[in-house]
Design an enzyme around this catalytic site. Sequence first.
Site, PDB file in Angstrom:
ATOM      1  N   CYS A   1     -24.205  22.392 -21.084  1.00  0.00           N
ATOM      2  CA  CYS A   1     -24.309  22.335 -19.768  1.00  0.00           C
ATOM      3  C   CYS A   1     -23.323  23.313 -19.216  1.00  0.00           C
ATOM      4  O   CYS A   1     -22.111  23.131 -19.344  1.00  0.00           O
ATOM      5  CB  CYS A   1     -23.811  20.931 -19.289  1.00  0.00           C
ATOM      6  SG  CYS A   1     -23.669  20.541 -17.545  1.00  0.00           S
TER       7      CYS A   1
ATOM      8  N   ASP B   1       7.975   0.469   4.912  1.00  0.00           N
ATOM      9  CA  ASP B   1       6.678   0.195   5.706  1.00  0.00           C
ATOM     10  C   ASP B   1       6.322  -1.194   5.255  1.00  0.00           C
ATOM     11  O   ASP B   1       5.599  -1.566   4.439  1.00  0.00           O
ATOM     12  CB  ASP B   1       5.868   1.306   5.029  1.00  0.00           C
ATOM     13  CG  ASP B   1       4.418   1.625   5.978  1.00  0.00           C
ATOM     14  OD1 ASP B   1       4.755   0.974   7.285  1.00  0.00           O
ATOM     15  OD2 ASP B   1       3.627   2.175   5.887  1.00  0.00           O
TER      16      ASP B   1
ATOM     17  N   CYS C   1     -22.892  13.473 -18.931  1.00  0.00           N
ATOM     18  CA  CYS C   1     -23.933  14.471 -19.232  1.00  0.00           C
ATOM     19  C   CYS C   1     -23.559  14.836 -20.724  1.00  0.00           C
ATOM     20  O   CYS C   1     -22.284  15.219 -21.097  1.00  0.00           O
ATOM     21  CB  CYS C   1     -23.946  15.586 -18.361  1.00  0.00           C
ATOM     22  SG  CYS C   1     -24.689  16.972 -19.107  1.00  0.00           S
TER      23      CYS C   1
ATOM     24  N   LYS D   1      13.091   3.830   6.005  1.00  0.00           N
ATOM     25  CA  LYS D   1      12.305   3.039   6.944  1.00  0.00           C
ATOM     26  C   LYS D   1      11.112   2.360   6.339  1.00  0.00           C
ATOM     27  O   LYS D   1      10.225   3.178   5.790  1.00  0.00           O
ATOM     28  CB  LYS D   1      11.645   3.714   7.884  1.00  0.00           C
ATOM     29  CG  LYS D   1      10.757   3.124   9.154  1.00  0.00           C
ATOM     30  CD  LYS D   1      10.340   3.867  10.297  1.00  0.00           C
ATOM     31  CE  LYS D   1       9.727   3.074  11.295  1.00  0.00           C
ATOM     32  NZ  LYS D   1       8.573   2.288  10.918  1.00  0.00           N
TER      33      LYS D   1
ATOM     34  N   CYS E   1     -28.456  14.917 -14.914  1.00  0.00           N
ATOM     35  CA  CYS E   1     -27.161  16.027 -14.675  1.00  0.00           C
ATOM     36  C   CYS E   1     -27.307  16.628 -13.475  1.00  0.00           C
ATOM     37  O   CYS E   1     -28.321  17.616 -13.624  1.00  0.00           O
ATOM     38  CB  CYS E   1     -26.723  16.774 -15.882  1.00  0.00           C
ATOM     39  SG  CYS E   1     -25.452  18.018 -15.263  1.00  0.00           S
TER      40      CYS E   1
ATOM     41  N   TYR F   1      18.180  -5.236   7.431  1.00  0.00           N
ATOM     42  CA  TYR F   1      18.783  -4.124   8.208  1.00  0.00           C
ATOM     43  C   TYR F   1      19.455  -4.379   9.441  1.00  0.00           C
ATOM     44  O   TYR F   1      19.995  -3.593  10.231  1.00  0.00           O
ATOM     45  CB  TYR F   1      17.544  -3.163   8.380  1.00  0.00           C
ATOM     46  CG  TYR F   1      16.647  -3.551   9.049  1.00  0.00           C
ATOM     47  CD1 TYR F   1      16.544  -3.966  10.640  1.00  0.00           C
ATOM     48  CD2 TYR F   1      15.272  -3.556   8.677  1.00  0.00           C
ATOM     49  CE1 TYR F   1      15.505  -4.249  11.132  1.00  0.00           C
ATOM     50  CE2 TYR F   1      14.189  -3.819   9.296  1.00  0.00           C
ATOM     51  CZ  TYR F   1      14.374  -4.438  10.650  1.00  0.00           C
ATOM     52  OH  TYR F   1      13.190  -4.730  11.353  1.00  0.00           O
TER      53      TYR F   1
ATOM     54  N   ASP G   1      -1.977   4.620  10.883  1.00  0.00           N
ATOM     55  CA  ASP G   1      -0.594   4.671  11.552  1.00  0.00           C
ATOM     56  C   ASP G   1      -0.299   6.220  12.241  1.00  0.00           C
ATOM     57  O   ASP G   1       0.048   6.159  13.320  1.00  0.00           O
ATOM     58  CB  ASP G   1       0.551   4.687  10.595  1.00  0.00           C
ATOM     59  CG  ASP G   1       0.525   3.178  10.126  1.00  0.00           C
ATOM     60  OD1 ASP G   1      -0.193   2.291  10.441  1.00  0.00           O
ATOM     61  OD2 ASP G   1       1.445   2.802   9.317  1.00  0.00           O
TER      62      ASP G   1
ATOM     63  N   GLU H   1      18.734   5.069   7.157  1.00  0.00           N
ATOM     64  CA  GLU H   1      18.348   4.122   6.177  1.00  0.00           C
ATOM     65  C   GLU H   1      16.729   4.334   5.814  1.00  0.00           C
ATOM     66  O   GLU H   1      16.377   4.694   6.821  1.00  0.00           O
ATOM     67  CB  GLU H   1      18.507   2.465   6.758  1.00  0.00           C
ATOM     68  CG  GLU H   1      19.677   2.065   6.970  1.00  0.00           C
ATOM     69  CD  GLU H   1      19.758   1.108   7.918  1.00  0.00           C
ATOM     70  OE1 GLU H   1      18.745   0.075   7.988  1.00  0.00           O
ATOM     71  OE2 GLU H   1      20.547   0.691   8.865  1.00  0.00           O
TER      72      GLU H   1
ATOM     73  N   LYS I   1       9.970  10.175  11.305  1.00  0.00           N
ATOM     74  CA  LYS I   1       8.873   9.998  10.079  1.00  0.00           C
ATOM     75  C   LYS I   1       8.621  10.848   9.435  1.00  0.00           C
ATOM     76  O   LYS I   1       8.779  12.369   9.628  1.00  0.00           O
ATOM     77  CB  LYS I   1       7.692   9.761  11.197  1.00  0.00           C
ATOM     78  CG  LYS I   1       7.649   8.549  11.800  1.00  0.00           C
ATOM     79  CD  LYS I   1       7.307   7.189  11.223  1.00  0.00           C
ATOM     80  CE  LYS I   1       6.772   6.102  11.987  1.00  0.00           C
ATOM     81  NZ  LYS I   1       5.316   6.131  12.365  1.00  0.00           N
TER      82      LYS I   1
ATOM     83  N   CYS J   1     -27.319  20.567 -15.301  1.00  0.00           N
ATOM     84  CA  CYS J   1     -28.210  20.925 -16.401  1.00  0.00           C
ATOM     85  C   CYS J   1     -29.646  20.235 -16.421  1.00  0.00           C
ATOM     86  O   CYS J   1     -30.416  20.418 -17.195  1.00  0.00           O
ATOM     87  CB  CYS J   1     -27.660  21.056 -17.666  1.00  0.00           C
ATOM     88  SG  CYS J   1     -27.208  19.440 -18.251  1.00  0.00           S
TER      89      CYS J   1
HETATM   90  S1  IVH Z   1      16.196  -0.912  13.011  1.00  0.00           S
HETATM   91  C1  IVH Z   1      15.263  -2.511  17.193  1.00  0.00           C
HETATM   92  N1  IVH Z   1      15.783  -0.415  10.238  1.00  0.00           N
HETATM   93  O1  IVH Z   1      10.602  -0.268  11.809  1.00  0.00           O
HETATM   94  C2  IVH Z   1      14.475  -2.342  16.080  1.00  0.00           C
HETATM   95  N2  IVH Z   1      13.748  -1.141  11.255  1.00  0.00           N
HETATM   96  O2  IVH Z   1       9.283   0.863  14.393  1.00  0.00           O
HETATM   97  C3  IVH Z   1      15.483  -1.947  14.921  1.00  0.00           C
HETATM   98  N3  IVH Z   1      11.936  -0.861   9.792  1.00  0.00           N
HETATM   99  O3  IVH Z   1      10.368  -3.041  13.853  1.00  0.00           O
HETATM  100  C4  IVH Z   1      14.603  -1.797  13.829  1.00  0.00           C
HETATM  101  N4  IVH Z   1      12.944  -0.368   8.238  1.00  0.00           N
HETATM  102  O4  IVH Z   1       9.792  -3.348  11.319  1.00  0.00           O
HETATM  103  C5  IVH Z   1      15.366  -0.819  11.323  1.00  0.00           C
HETATM  104  N5  IVH Z   1      15.986   0.060   7.994  1.00  0.00           N
HETATM  105  C6  IVH Z   1      15.238  -0.208   9.058  1.00  0.00           C
HETATM  106  C7  IVH Z   1      13.479  -0.285   9.083  1.00  0.00           C
HETATM  107  C8  IVH Z   1      13.186  -0.855  10.208  1.00  0.00           C
HETATM  108  C9  IVH Z   1      11.558  -0.622   8.707  1.00  0.00           C
HETATM  109  C10 IVH Z   1      10.786  -1.374  10.863  1.00  0.00           C
HETATM  110  C11 IVH Z   1      10.913  -2.406  11.685  1.00  0.00           C
HETATM  111  C12 IVH Z   1      10.858  -1.955  13.198  1.00  0.00           C
HETATM  112  C13 IVH Z   1      10.249  -0.769  13.075  1.00  0.00           C
HETATM  113  C14 IVH Z   1      10.237   0.126  14.193  1.00  0.00           C
END
Ligand code: IVH
Length: 673
Positions: A434, A119, A429, A117, A411, A229, A34, A115, A317, A414
């Site tokens: 050793c 993954d 070993c 994020k 090994c 969300y 990523d 909030e 991030k 040794c």
């Molecule tokens: S809000 C208009 N809230 O992150 C998009 N996204 O790169 C609004 N994601 O597509 C997204 N946690 O898949 C929002 N608390 C959160 C999130 C979240 C993960 C992801 C989501 C989104 C991507 C954006």
Amino acid sequence: MDPKEAHKRIEFLRRELIRHNKAYYLFDNPEITDAEYDRMMRELQELEKDFPELDQPDSPSRKVGSEPLSGLGEVRHSSPMLSLDNAMSASEFHDFDERIRKQLGVTEFVDYIVEPKLDGLAVELIYSDNVFSLGSTRGDGVTGENITSNLLTLNKIPQELLRAGKRVPEKLEVRGEVFLPLEEFRNLNNKRLEAGERIFANPRNAAAGSLRQLDPKITAERHLSIFCYGVSEMGLSLFKTHAEVLACLQEWGLPVNPERKLCGNINEVIDYFNVMQSRRDTLPYEIDGMVVKVNNLKFWDILGQTSRSPRYAIACKFPPRQESTRLLDIIVQVGRTGVLTPVAELEPVQVSGVTVSRATLHNEDEVRKKDIRIGDKVVIQRAGDVIPEVVIPIESMRTGRERPFIMPEICPVCKSRVVRIEGESAVRCINPECRAQIEERIRYFASRPAMDIEGLGSGLISQLIARGFVKDVSDLYYLTIENLQTLERMGEKSARKVLVNVEKSKKNPLDRFITAIGIPLVGAQTARTLVEQFNTLDRLKNASMDELMETNGVGKAVASSIRSFFTNQSTLNLIHRLLNVGVKPLEGNTPASSGSMSRETVLFTGKLVSMTRDQARKIVEDNGGQVVSAWSNNVTLLIIGENPGSKLEKARAAGTRIIKEDEFVKFSDVSAQ
Ligand code: IVH
């Protein structure tokens, strides 16, 4: 860059990003991490900004995701499911806040909701007359895949909404993130590894691979989870703030992440971002940052959106934990118990602020099962305090010139024959003489979680062994100033310091001593619980299997390892020699061995308001921690007061836990009790 060059680079980046979008979204099998993807996207966005004449409406910088996978039906979203722009540093958080306030024409502070994020992957759930009727992936943002039957297998998704709070509209489109909790991710990968199947590099790929299945039975076995969300545009008119949206979704029975927080200005946002970054490793799911959203929904309309992302939100991030690099060679290291560990030598790569050029491959079985070959492009990971590891090879990048790894039969140090013990994946070993084992045992004995002898590092230890001054750990206590001064780069002052630290270690708490003598399967944590249970070395030495197993966290394997350690003549002799030279561990539960900050290396930055630095130091030390005055990678906890200095940036870059003074003050309450 001249326009011709820029054109070439832009074309290249677009081609690559389209290819990677497909690998990521369509086949759940990315070729790059990523972090690498984000960097390429950023470079493209910046070049397009500098050369607007080269801009194109179908550039991947203006698009979201990839087109749907055939096999699953298609679903057109009533309003686009967009992506988010990224902010990577505190100054970019401020830029975001300034842009918002400028565009809104407000001088006062703006409220934000922050909030985690998650993954995973974005989905839309449609409820018609309260009943879950259609579920889809984001797809290219306009059209996604129909995954209704798969989503029905997630027990977190209610089939019918609760009739609580606000009236549910006839048609409600909820958006959220499906993810795989870490425990489920580990179980799944272990099972796949055993079955000889390709494992997933991270929970996101596993979640995507599990959800985009033609057979919902497979999805059901994966135990996916979800946090919602938001709602689509058409639902927003019901609410005034985003906080209200989230509270309402929860009332209707939808899962919403409890870690969200309302912040009154951007500095509070940054503070909460830091708190969550320090808690990242303790959450039961993977998060790759925090999402910051303007709370007032009236502002969302005014701010608008681009073809790719709304302007009311930004993704902040965390430093990425995974990167990809070339595996140049596999060497074999011999540990203190003689176990041979294959170690990857890598083309150096930066992972969250640290250059990684070596990473563990754990053991031969793992290399074989994951089919990691010399020359492979591999995904590597550095998470928290854990040593860097090779996660998986990127098979799609193979050229055919990669070579499989073969474990040596002798090994590498040794040269004696190695053995593979029945039922163990390790190759050992078994020559106690050793040199590698001796060196590792001494290094481990002196290390920070064990006897913590400052100044006695690997370089010095190998010289001491090479000169014949030290053959086992007890010899450390016979070292003289003359011995040390004959060594390279060792002046009288440093030599004296080493001797003082060696001497000091004689009075270490018992749990450090138990850690240091290296009982197989007994690390610092187990040593501490053993001391809590048995108090003295003699009692531990004489404890029966049953007594040992009464200790918290000590099972049959650990108990029998302790028994055989204390019945083995050569280890008993070693303990005897240590006690004879005057090592006299402090028995019982000393504050330093059981404190809430034990094993923490603490650094302060900024001005403390509720106490002096000396008082703060005392609190840390009374709770078993150690205070240092300068930044190094050994720091495990940064405590910040007012106006923190550059140490904060360093700690952030290294992913070190950071807490504020008020959180730290809680320790003083603990120590006062
Ligand atoms: S809000 C208009 N809230 O992150 C998009 N996204 O790169 C609004 N994601 O597509 C997204 N946690 O898949 C929002 N608390 C959160 C999130 C979240 C993960 C992801 C989501 C989104 C991507 C954006």
